[in-house]
Motif scaffolding. Structure first.
Motif, short mmCIF file in Angstrom:
data_model
loop_
_atom_site.label_atom_id
_atom_site.label_comp_id
_atom_site.label_asym_id
_atom_site.label_seq_id
_atom_site.Cartn_x
_atom_site.Cartn_y
_atom_site.Cartn_z
N TYR A 53 0.77 -1.15 -0.01
CA TYR A 53 0.18 -0.12 0.18
C TYR A 53 1.04 1.14 -0.10
O TYR A 53 0.56 2.36 -0.90
N ASN A 54 1.88 1.35 0.92
CA ASN A 54 2.89 2.56 0.84
C ASN A 54 3.54 2.56 -0.45
O ASN A 54 3.60 3.82 -0.76
N MET A 101 0.96 4.19 -2.64
CA MET A 101 0.73 5.73 -2.40
C MET A 101 1.80 6.25 -2.91
O MET A 101 1.71 7.50 -3.30
N ASN A 102 3.24 5.88 -2.66
CA ASN A 102 4.22 6.65 -3.23
C ASN A 102 4.37 6.81 -4.85
O ASN A 102 4.81 7.89 -5.37
N TYR A 124 1.71 7.12 -6.52
CA TYR A 124 0.78 8.42 -7.13
C TYR A 124 1.44 9.74 -6.71
O TYR A 124 1.14 10.77 -7.35
N ALA A 133 -3.21 9.00 -4.01
CA ALA A 133 -2.62 8.63 -2.61
C ALA A 133 -3.72 8.56 -1.58
O ALA A 133 -3.53 7.67 -0.70
N GLU A 134 -4.46 9.56 -1.40
CA GLU A 134 -5.53 9.77 -0.26
C GLU A 134 -6.69 8.47 -0.62
O GLU A 134 -6.84 8.05 0.36
N VAL A 172 -5.81 5.67 -1.64
CA VAL A 172 -5.21 4.50 -1.20
C VAL A 172 -5.34 4.40 0.38
O VAL A 172 -5.97 3.31 0.89
N VAL A 173 -5.20 5.41 0.99
CA VAL A 173 -5.52 5.44 2.60
C VAL A 173 -7.07 5.13 2.96
O VAL A 173 -7.20 4.30 3.57
N THR A 204 1.35 4.39 7.95
CA THR A 204 0.29 5.18 7.02
C THR A 204 0.36 6.56 6.90
O THR A 204 0.15 7.07 5.73
N ASN A 240 3.38 8.22 6.03
CA ASN A 240 3.68 8.23 4.73
C ASN A 240 2.89 9.27 3.82
O ASN A 240 3.58 10.09 3.16
N LEU A 241 1.61 9.35 4.34
CA LEU A 241 0.80 10.33 3.79
C LEU A 241 1.30 11.69 4.02
O LEU A 241 1.17 12.58 3.12
#
Length: 491
Positions: free
Chosen positions: A201-202, A205-206, A208, A217-218, A220-221, A235, A238-239
């Motif tokens: 998942y991270n 996010m990265n 995006y 990225a949002e 994904v959270v 999480t 990272n965001l």
């Protein structure tokens, strides 16, 4: 077979003398002997044999633990020697042992050696673990074509069955600036029914974030929340880092407040992330607040916590505050950590304040600090930028000396100015000296020979043994090099 050989058994190696000696644990003093080999030509295998000859014993699981610890200390050469020692004693290796060997060979002798070992294994030993280890070697070294080919083979063999495999490939794509290739891999995982872990998942996010798609990225959270995998501090931190990179400081600080609410604030690591990320938003007050909170929660602050705080002050541009903080740490630290010194040296050299950098450097050594390879790299970079090549070579020699046990490699690209200097001046002796340093650090590439050949040509000199040297060094001759070779070493 001699008396020592007859005393060896698979899984547990024992030299049969007194019962008391046989019961003595290898965990303490044996590992101390192994760590004492740092910076020497000593062999871990030889040290183990001495241990046995003294009537002591060591079990396979203990050796595996030693290997793990040595890898953690980046003592890859000695870890490899222990791995190979198990082979000499005919111990039954697990699939994990084979995978570790591949990793250690890549780190100490290059990916070619890891490949050869992998292909030498019986087919039954080429399983998901060994395939995965080789894939990791390719990904770490950005060998995209080989990584993709092996990844395809793993799919065929049904070995691409874990998130770790996909995480390796996704990490590679982020390293080579191809973030757009990450989301399709995640969809492929989902299509196979593979569960995404936090790392997956991270990475998504990265990817995006690298595509400047903060909204992606949002989302994904939000997906992680739906899967019950969000809420952890990693999480949200990272965001927050993504928001910082995008310059969305208000959103970043709001997210960091969420981090502070989590259970993770009970660990030093979280406080350290918070300091670093608040520094990214330019909020000095919050950085100091978190530092005070860390000291309150953990009265005995570690060198790592001090390092993160120092880096945060530098990131804030508070150089005078950083110097005060550094001086205070240096006056009270129980164990000198040269990483903090490296930060201050970099600060001054980036501002062309060479006298201040050298003062910090010499002062640290007087206080018992031991410079690291990174210290030498910092000075090399500065002197390279200023074309002060005598100083570059001086610090390069120091780096090579210090890198003996952690397999530091020279960057061909970084030393391009020095290679060019030797070429333009036809300085064959200098070019040969540099070549030897590349060879000593196992960093030889075709580009090193290319520069060496051009230097010979500029000096109007030939070298009859050049083709044999290239062959011995296992460097592939490309068409451009062949043209140069014809001038330096005519057939």
């Amino acid at each position: 077979m001699g008396s020592l050989g007859r005393a060896l058994s698979k899984g547990s190696i024992r030299c049969l003398t007194t019962a008391a000696a046989a019961r003595e644990s290898a965990e303490g003093s044996l590992f101390q002997r192994l760590t004492a080999l740092a910076g020497t030509d000593g062999s871990a295998g030889v040290e183990l044999n001495k241990w046995l000859e003294e009537g002591k014993s060591v079990k396979k699981w203990e050796i595996e633990r030693f290997i793990k610890r040595l890898r953690g200390y980046k003592r890859f050469k000695h870890a490899l020697q222990l791995s190979e020692w198990m082979d000499t004693k005919d111990m039954k290796l697990s699939r994990g042992d084979y995978a570790v060997r591949i990793d250690l060979l890549a780190k100490t002798q290059g990916v070619d050696s890891a490949e050869k070992y992998f292909h030498s294994l019986p087919k039954a030993k080429r399983n998901w673990a060994t395939y995965g280890a080789l894939l990791n070697c390719y990904c770490v070294n950005k060998m995209t074509e080989k990584a993709e080919s092996l990844f395809g083979k793993m799919k065929e063999e049904k070995f691409a069955c874990t998130s770790l495999v996909y995480n390796n490939i996704m990490t590679l794509y982020l390293k080579i600036d191809q973030p757009q290739r990450v989301p399709p891999l995640v969809q492929e995982m989902k299509g196979k029914g593979l569960k995404l872990d936090i790392v997956s998942y991270n990475l998504l996010m990265n990817s995006y974030a690298a595509m400047n798609d903060v909204e992606g990225a949002e989302k994904v959270v939000e997906e992680m929340k739906g899967e019950g995998k969000a809420g952890g501090w990693s999480t949200y931190s990272n965001l927050a880092a993504i928001y910082v990179k995008a310059g969305l400081f208000e959103k970043a600080e709001s997210t960091l407040k969420e981090v502070e609410k989590t259970e993770g604030t009970k660990s030093r690591e979280v406080f350290q992330f918070l300091m670093s990320l608040y520094a990214g938003t330019g909020n000095a007050a919050e950085v100091y607040r978190i530092w005070d909170a860390l000291k309150s929660a953990f009265p005995k602050s570690t060198n790592l916590s001090h390092l993160v705080m120092l880096q945060s002050l530098v990131r804030l541009g508070d150089i005078s505050g950083a110097r005060v903080f550094f001086d205070e740490w240096e006056s009270k630290c129980l164990h000198y950590d040269f990483r903090l010194t490296n930060v201050m040296i970099s600060v001054y050299l980036n501002r062309n304040m060479i006298n201040e950098a050298e003062s910090i450097f010499e002062g640290a050594k007087k206080k018992g600090g031991i410079p690291t390879v990174r210290t030498m790299e910092i000075f090399m970079d500065y002197h390279m930028k200023n074309a002060q090549f005598d100083f570059v070579l001086k610090f390069l020699d120091e780096a090579i000396t210090k890198s003996y046990s952690n397999n530091w490699k020279m960057s061909v690209e970084k030393f391009q100015p020095l290679k060019k200097y030797f070429e333009e001046n036809g300085n064959v002796d200098g070019a040969e000296e540099l070549y030897e340093k590349f060879k000593k650090t196992n960093s030889l590439e075709a580009a090193v020979y290319d520069s060496l050949l051009r230097t010979y040509i500029a000096a109007g000199r030939t070298e009859p043994t050049m083709r044999q040297r290239i062959e011995a060094d296992k460097v592939e001759v490309n068409p451009e090099m062949e043209k140069l070779l014809e001038k330096v070493c005519p057939l």
